[in-house]
Design a protein around this motif. Sequence first.
Motif, PDB file in Angstrom:
ATOM      1  N   LEU A  41       3.761  18.550 -32.679  1.00  0.00           N
ATOM      2  CA  LEU A  41       3.432  18.808 -31.275  1.00  0.00           C
ATOM      3  C   LEU A  41       2.039  19.416 -31.095  1.00  0.00           C
ATOM      4  O   LEU A  41       1.417  19.230 -30.051  1.00  0.00           O
ATOM      5  N   ALA A  42       1.577  20.150 -32.096  1.00  0.00           N
ATOM      6  CA  ALA A  42       0.256  20.788 -32.027  1.00  0.00           C
ATOM      7  C   ALA A  42      -0.397  20.662 -33.402  1.00  0.00           C
ATOM      8  O   ALA A  42      -0.390  21.606 -34.193  1.00  0.00           O
ATOM      9  N   PRO A  43      -0.931  19.478 -33.712  1.00  0.00           N
ATOM     10  CA  PRO A  43      -1.520  19.242 -35.039  1.00  0.00           C
ATOM     11  C   PRO A  43      -2.628  20.245 -35.373  1.00  0.00           C
ATOM     12  O   PRO A  43      -3.375  20.676 -34.513  1.00  0.00           O
ATOM     13  N   LYS A  44      -2.667  20.616 -36.629  1.00  0.00           N
ATOM     14  CA  LYS A  44      -3.709  21.491 -37.184  1.00  0.00           C
ATOM     15  C   LYS A  44      -3.676  22.925 -36.649  1.00  0.00           C
ATOM     16  O   LYS A  44      -4.645  23.667 -36.817  1.00  0.00           O
ATOM     17  N   ARG A  45      -2.589  23.339 -36.001  1.00  0.00           N
ATOM     18  CA  ARG A  45      -2.488  24.725 -35.549  1.00  0.00           C
ATOM     19  C   ARG A  45      -2.363  25.610 -36.787  1.00  0.00           C
ATOM     20  O   ARG A  45      -1.423  25.485 -37.576  1.00  0.00           O
ATOM     21  N   ALA A  46      -3.318  26.511 -36.962  1.00  0.00           N
ATOM     22  CA  ALA A  46      -3.426  27.300 -38.192  1.00  0.00           C
ATOM     23  C   ALA A  46      -2.169  28.107 -38.494  1.00  0.00           C
ATOM     24  O   ALA A  46      -1.713  28.147 -39.635  1.00  0.00           O
ATOM     25  N   GLY A  53       3.343  26.387 -45.049  1.00  0.00           N
ATOM     26  CA  GLY A  53       3.051  26.724 -46.439  1.00  0.00           C
ATOM     27  C   GLY A  53       4.003  27.767 -46.985  1.00  0.00           C
ATOM     28  O   GLY A  53       4.538  27.622 -48.088  1.00  0.00           O
ATOM     29  N   ARG A  54       4.248  28.804 -46.214  1.00  0.00           N
ATOM     30  CA  ARG A  54       5.159  29.870 -46.649  1.00  0.00           C
ATOM     31  C   ARG A  54       6.578  29.342 -46.812  1.00  0.00           C
ATOM     32  O   ARG A  54       7.263  29.646 -47.788  1.00  0.00           O
ATOM     33  N   ALA A  55       7.038  28.561 -45.832  1.00  0.00           N
ATOM     34  CA  ALA A  55       8.407  28.038 -45.869  1.00  0.00           C
ATOM     35  C   ALA A  55       8.579  27.061 -47.028  1.00  0.00           C
ATOM     36  O   ALA A  55       9.585  27.103 -47.741  1.00  0.00           O
ATOM     37  N   ALA A  56       7.599  26.176 -47.210  1.00  0.00           N
ATOM     38  CA  ALA A  56       7.695  25.200 -48.294  1.00  0.00           C
ATOM     39  C   ALA A  56       7.693  25.907 -49.651  1.00  0.00           C
ATOM     40  O   ALA A  56       8.458  25.535 -50.550  1.00  0.00           O
ATOM     41  N   ALA A  57       6.856  26.918 -49.801  1.00  0.00           N
ATOM     42  CA  ALA A  57       6.819  27.675 -51.058  1.00  0.00           C
ATOM     43  C   ALA A  57       8.172  28.342 -51.312  1.00  0.00           C
ATOM     44  O   ALA A  57       8.687  28.301 -52.428  1.00  0.00           O
ATOM     45  N   ALA A  63       4.380  20.959 -53.523  1.00  0.00           N
ATOM     46  CA  ALA A  63       3.388  19.989 -53.058  1.00  0.00           C
ATOM     47  C   ALA A  63       3.084  20.187 -51.574  1.00  0.00           C
ATOM     48  O   ALA A  63       1.914  20.224 -51.166  1.00  0.00           O
ATOM     49  N   THR A  64       4.135  20.344 -50.761  1.00  0.00           N
ATOM     50  CA  THR A  64       3.934  20.556 -49.327  1.00  0.00           C
ATOM     51  C   THR A  64       3.250  21.889 -49.079  1.00  0.00           C
ATOM     52  O   THR A  64       2.368  21.999 -48.226  1.00  0.00           O
ATOM     53  N   ALA A  65       3.649  22.914 -49.832  1.00  0.00           N
ATOM     54  CA  ALA A  65       3.044  24.237 -49.671  1.00  0.00           C
ATOM     55  C   ALA A  65       1.548  24.170 -49.964  1.00  0.00           C
ATOM     56  O   ALA A  65       0.734  24.678 -49.180  1.00  0.00           O
ATOM     57  N   ALA A  66       1.175  23.529 -51.065  1.00  0.00           N
ATOM     58  CA  ALA A  66      -0.238  23.430 -51.428  1.00  0.00           C
ATOM     59  C   ALA A  66      -1.020  22.654 -50.376  1.00  0.00           C
ATOM     60  O   ALA A  66      -2.127  23.042 -49.996  1.00  0.00           O
ATOM     61  N   GLN A  67      -0.433  21.581 -49.881  1.00  0.00           N
ATOM     62  CA  GLN A  67      -1.093  20.770 -48.852  1.00  0.00           C
ATOM     63  C   GLN A  67      -1.309  21.589 -47.576  1.00  0.00           C
ATOM     64  O   GLN A  67      -2.381  21.552 -46.978  1.00  0.00           O
ATOM     65  N   ALA A  68      -0.296  22.337 -47.173  1.00  0.00           N
ATOM     66  CA  ALA A  68      -0.406  23.151 -45.955  1.00  0.00           C
ATOM     67  C   ALA A  68      -1.441  24.256 -46.131  1.00  0.00           C
ATOM     68  O   ALA A  68      -2.265  24.500 -45.236  1.00  0.00           O
ATOM     69  N   TYR A  69      -1.421  24.925 -47.281  1.00  0.00           N
ATOM     70  CA  TYR A  69      -2.390  25.996 -47.519  1.00  0.00           C
ATOM     71  C   TYR A  69      -3.821  25.451 -47.577  1.00  0.00           C
ATOM     72  O   TYR A  69      -4.746  26.087 -47.095  1.00  0.00           O
ATOM     73  N   ARG A  70      -3.993  24.254 -48.163  1.00  0.00           N
ATOM     74  CA  ARG A  70      -5.328  23.650 -48.173  1.00  0.00           C
ATOM     75  C   ARG A  70      -5.801  23.380 -46.754  1.00  0.00           C
ATOM     76  O   ARG A  70      -6.972  23.580 -46.428  1.00  0.00           O
ATOM     77  N   ALA A  71      -4.894  22.920 -45.904  1.00  0.00           N
ATOM     78  CA  ALA A  71      -5.242  22.637 -44.509  1.00  0.00           C
ATOM     79  C   ALA A  71      -5.629  23.920 -43.777  1.00  0.00           C
ATOM     80  O   ALA A  71      -6.548  23.921 -42.950  1.00  0.00           O
TER      81      ALA A  71
END
Length: 95
Positions: A41-46, A53-57, A63-71
């Motif tokens: 709904l709100a892409p790229k919202r920090a 990232g926190r939830a995926a970790a 993999a998802t956590a690393a991708q989110a943290y990189r973003a």
Amino acid sequence: MPAEFGPPADVKPAHELLGEMLLEAGRAGEAQREFARALELAPKRALSLLGLGRAAAAAGDRATAAQAYRAVRRSGTAPTPASRLAEASRSVGAP
């Protein structure tokens, strides 16, 4: 002065807030889904990226956590305090 009409402005998207609550309750998998929905709904919202990232970790989805943290690191947006950028950097092994 005339009264304002309509609902109040959102301070935090509902899915992001629910994700935070689920993560706090130890339900990381459900939280991860809510943060992903918030980002649809709100892409790229920090803050939603950081939550994802926190939830995926916490759910073991590295993999998802690393991708989110990189973003989060790439965004470098003003609403993201330096401490959150530092958290994202540590999580992906960056300086």
